[in-house]
Design a protein around this motif. Structure first.
Motif, short mmCIF file in Angstrom:
data_model
loop_
_atom_site.label_atom_id
_atom_site.label_comp_id
_atom_site.label_asym_id
_atom_site.label_seq_id
_atom_site.Cartn_x
_atom_site.Cartn_y
_atom_site.Cartn_z
N ALA A 7 0.84 -1.11 0.06
CA ALA A 7 -0.05 -0.18 0.13
C ALA A 7 0.90 1.22 0.02
O ALA A 7 2.25 1.13 0.31
N VAL A 8 0.26 2.47 -0.04
CA VAL A 8 0.91 3.58 0.14
C VAL A 8 0.76 3.95 1.73
O VAL A 8 -0.51 3.88 2.03
N TYR A 9 1.58 4.27 2.19
CA TYR A 9 1.52 4.52 3.65
C TYR A 9 1.68 6.16 4.00
O TYR A 9 2.71 6.61 3.44
N PHE A 10 0.65 6.59 4.75
CA PHE A 10 0.68 8.00 5.03
C PHE A 10 1.04 8.16 6.52
O PHE A 10 0.09 7.55 7.40
N CYS A 11 1.58 9.32 6.93
CA CYS A 11 1.54 9.66 8.39
C CYS A 11 0.81 10.86 8.63
O CYS A 11 0.42 11.48 7.37
N ALA A 12 0.07 11.14 9.58
CA ALA A 12 -0.93 12.16 9.78
C ALA A 12 -0.64 12.61 11.15
O ALA A 12 -0.26 11.65 12.24
N ALA A 13 -0.76 13.83 11.41
CA ALA A 13 -0.76 14.60 12.68
C ALA A 13 -2.26 15.41 12.99
O ALA A 13 -2.86 16.06 12.20
N GLY A 14 -2.65 15.14 14.47
CA GLY A 14 -3.66 15.90 14.98
C GLY A 14 -3.73 16.22 16.12
O GLY A 14 -2.65 16.09 16.76
N PRO A 15 -4.80 16.85 16.83
CA PRO A 15 -4.61 17.33 18.02
C PRO A 15 -4.56 16.19 19.29
O PRO A 15 -4.29 16.30 20.49
N TYR A 16 -4.87 14.75 18.74
CA TYR A 16 -5.10 13.66 19.64
C TYR A 16 -4.70 12.36 18.93
O TYR A 16 -5.05 12.29 17.74
N ALA A 17 -4.42 11.32 19.55
CA ALA A 17 -4.29 10.03 18.71
C ALA A 17 -5.76 9.56 18.52
O ALA A 17 -6.45 9.63 19.21
N SER A 18 -5.83 9.15 17.36
CA SER A 18 -7.18 8.60 17.06
C SER A 18 -7.07 7.48 15.90
O SER A 18 -6.18 7.35 14.98
N ARG A 19 -8.01 6.68 15.92
CA ARG A 19 -8.14 5.76 14.60
C ARG A 19 -8.98 6.44 13.47
O ARG A 19 -8.78 5.54 12.38
N SER A 20 -9.46 7.39 13.54
CA SER A 20 -10.33 8.10 12.62
C SER A 20 -9.36 8.87 11.81
O SER A 20 -8.99 10.00 12.34
N PHE A 21 -9.53 8.84 10.48
CA PHE A 21 -8.72 9.72 9.54
C PHE A 21 -9.15 11.04 9.68
O PHE A 21 -8.44 12.14 9.34
N ASN A 22 -10.43 11.12 9.99
CA ASN A 22 -11.02 12.54 10.13
C ASN A 22 -10.44 13.43 11.21
O ASN A 22 -10.74 14.56 11.36
N SER A 23 -9.70 12.69 12.21
CA SER A 23 -9.31 13.56 13.34
C SER A 23 -8.07 14.24 13.00
O SER A 23 -7.42 14.97 13.88
N TYR A 24 -7.21 13.94 11.84
CA TYR A 24 -6.07 14.48 11.64
C TYR A 24 -6.08 15.78 10.82
O TYR A 24 -6.95 15.80 9.97
N ASP A 25 -5.19 16.67 11.08
CA ASP A 25 -5.44 17.85 10.51
C ASP A 25 -4.19 17.89 9.36
O ASP A 25 -4.39 18.51 8.18
N TYR A 26 -2.88 17.35 9.48
CA TYR A 26 -1.96 17.20 8.39
C TYR A 26 -1.65 15.94 7.89
O TYR A 26 -1.68 15.04 8.89
#
Length: 122
Positions: A92-111
């Motif tokens: 797969a293509v692997y993406f990292c993401a950053a957000g205000p808290y740890a979460s399983r939901s991609f909607n929780s991440y801002d960057y």
């Protein structure tokens, strides 16, 4: 402007290992919960693992539990994903993401990073 840059992807044989890195710039990484997601061709983006700001807590998808390990070095503003015992279905293509808290939901991440390709094949 916060930027995330992944590296470390590549081609590996089944059973092999890779280590992905995600470096955060523009703000210190300890401001964010971090996550790794992946997307295979023709499939939706799926959760892989998340880690809290301090690194004290992690949550893994069942499909990678026991094989993948997430860690972070806030002094280096970098998050790592050690992937062992790789399987073809990990391709797969692997993406990292950053957000205000740890979460399983991609909607929780801002960057989000741009992604790095991981291919597991003999």
């Amino acid at each position: 402007q916060v930027q995330l840059v992944e590296s470390g992807g590549g081609l590996v044989q089944p059973g092999g290992s890779l280590r992905l890195s995600c470096t955060v710039s523009g703000r210190t990484s300890n401001s964010y919960g971090m996550g790794w997601f992946r997307q295979a061709p023709g499939k939706e983006r799926e959760f892989v693992v998340t880690i809290t700001r301090s690194g004290g807590n992690t949550v893994y998808a069942d499909s990678v539990k026991g094989r993948f390990t997430i860690s972070r070095d806030n002094a280096k503003n970098t998050v790592y994903l050690q992937m062992n015992s790789l399987k073809p279905e990990d391709t797969a293509v692997y993406f990292c993401a950053a957000g205000p808290y740890a979460s399983r939901s991609f909607n929780s991440y801002d960057y989000w990073g741009q992604g790095t390709q991981v291919t597991v094949s003999s």
